[in-house]
Design a protein around this motif. Structure first.
Motif, mmCIF file in Angstrom:
data_model
loop_
_atom_site.group_PDB
_atom_site.id
_atom_site.type_symbol
_atom_site.label_atom_id
_atom_site.label_comp_id
_atom_site.label_asym_id
_atom_site.label_seq_id
_atom_site.Cartn_x
_atom_site.Cartn_y
_atom_site.Cartn_z
ATOM 1 N N ALA A 87 0.731 -1.132 0.301
ATOM 2 C CA ALA A 87 -0.180 -0.182 0.101
ATOM 3 C C ALA A 87 0.872 1.503 -0.028
ATOM 4 O O ALA A 87 1.505 1.451 1.103
ATOM 5 N N LEU A 88 0.630 2.005 -0.906
ATOM 6 C CA LEU A 88 1.501 3.446 -0.972
ATOM 7 C C LEU A 88 0.407 4.597 -0.837
ATOM 8 O O LEU A 88 -0.369 4.387 -1.130
ATOM 9 N N SER A 89 1.555 5.478 -0.224
ATOM 10 C CA SER A 89 0.502 6.944 0.441
ATOM 11 C C SER A 89 0.365 7.434 -1.667
ATOM 12 O O SER A 89 1.181 6.884 -2.593
ATOM 13 N N ASP A 90 -0.618 8.903 -1.169
ATOM 14 C CA ASP A 90 -0.467 9.366 -2.722
ATOM 15 C C ASP A 90 1.280 9.977 -3.080
ATOM 16 O O ASP A 90 1.383 9.430 -4.341
ATOM 17 N N ARG A 91 1.435 10.407 -2.529
ATOM 18 C CA ARG A 91 2.522 11.016 -3.392
ATOM 19 C C ARG A 91 4.088 9.993 -3.525
ATOM 20 O O ARG A 91 4.230 9.182 -4.669
ATOM 21 N N ASP A 92 4.304 8.540 -2.396
ATOM 22 C CA ASP A 92 4.733 7.385 -3.023
ATOM 23 C C ASP A 92 4.234 6.814 -4.159
ATOM 24 O O ASP A 92 5.292 6.201 -5.634
ATOM 25 N N ARG A 93 2.787 6.755 -4.335
ATOM 26 C CA ARG A 93 2.556 6.503 -5.669
ATOM 27 C C ARG A 93 2.810 7.213 -7.485
ATOM 28 O O ARG A 93 3.227 6.778 -7.712
ATOM 29 N N ALA A 94 2.547 8.409 -6.458
ATOM 30 C CA ALA A 94 2.110 9.769 -7.637
ATOM 31 C C ALA A 94 4.348 9.767 -7.834
ATOM 32 O O ALA A 94 4.622 9.644 -9.447
ATOM 33 N N ALA A 95 4.991 9.281 -7.037
ATOM 34 C CA ALA A 95 6.486 9.023 -7.707
ATOM 35 C C ALA A 95 7.099 8.020 -7.904
ATOM 36 O O ALA A 95 7.651 8.230 -9.049
ATOM 37 N N PHE A 96 6.357 7.171 -7.955
ATOM 38 C CA PHE A 96 6.521 5.280 -8.090
ATOM 39 C C PHE A 96 6.396 5.523 -9.772
ATOM 40 O O PHE A 96 6.720 5.653 -10.831
ATOM 41 N N PHE A 97 5.048 6.344 -9.965
ATOM 42 C CA PHE A 97 4.348 6.587 -11.582
ATOM 43 C C PHE A 97 4.682 7.532 -12.442
ATOM 44 O O PHE A 97 5.945 7.513 -13.057
ATOM 45 N N ASP A 98 5.730 8.393 -12.160
ATOM 46 C CA ASP A 98 6.326 9.343 -12.404
ATOM 47 C C ASP A 98 8.188 8.714 -12.820
ATOM 48 O O ASP A 98 8.517 8.698 -14.049
ATOM 49 N N ALA A 99 8.322 7.588 -11.746
ATOM 50 C CA ALA A 99 9.917 6.982 -12.161
ATOM 51 C C ALA A 99 9.560 6.303 -13.145
ATOM 52 O O ALA A 99 10.460 5.859 -14.285
ATOM 53 N N LEU A 100 8.150 5.947 -13.503
ATOM 54 C CA LEU A 100 7.561 4.829 -14.549
ATOM 55 C C LEU A 100 7.933 5.754 -16.118
ATOM 56 O O LEU A 100 8.351 4.777 -16.610
ATOM 57 N N VAL A 101 7.186 6.161 -15.961
ATOM 58 C CA VAL A 101 6.608 7.080 -17.735
ATOM 59 C C VAL A 101 8.379 8.059 -17.597
ATOM 60 O O VAL A 101 8.484 8.265 -18.417
ATOM 61 N N ASN A 102 9.029 8.726 -16.528
ATOM 62 C CA ASN A 102 10.180 9.357 -16.936
ATOM 63 C C ASN A 102 11.317 8.391 -15.821
ATOM 64 O O ASN A 102 11.492 9.448 -15.216
#
Length: 100
Positions: A64-79
């Motif tokens: 389970a990720l926080s909103d901030r962690d989820r955003a960082a994870f997807f940002d790292a996937l996209v960029n």
């Protein structure tokens, strides 16, 4: 997720055993609950154990990720960031040893 059994399927072949001892109060509690749910004690216990086992496994296999962690994870996937020099060396060494 529990699998539902259709009328055409036969019940699972229960050949394995799992034994344990209970105090009298716990046994009475389980028997009462089984009676109230109109099930055999063994069926009630197996169902309860399976549900608890599946829930426990799911809790340990779910992240389970926080909103901030989820955003960082997807940002790292996209960029994705550029690989570091250390990572480049490690990949080169891996290719040298494993993938000719």
């Amino acid at each position: 997720m529990p699998q539902k059994q259709t009328k055409a399927e036969s019940p699972p072949n229960r050949v394995e055993r799992l034994g344990f001892r209970l105090d009298e109060d716990t046994k009475d509690l389980i028997e009462r609950a089984a009676h109230l749910s109109r099930r055999k004690v063994s069926d009630f216990c197996v169902t309860a154990l399976v549900e608890t086992a599946r829930r426990t496994i799911a809790e340990h296999e779910t992240l389970a990720l926080s909103d901030r962690d989820r955003a960082a994870f997807f940002d790292a996937l996209v960029n994705p960031p550029e690989p570091s020099e250390r990572l480049v060396r490690a990949l080169a060494e891996h290719k040298r040893r494993v993938a000719p």
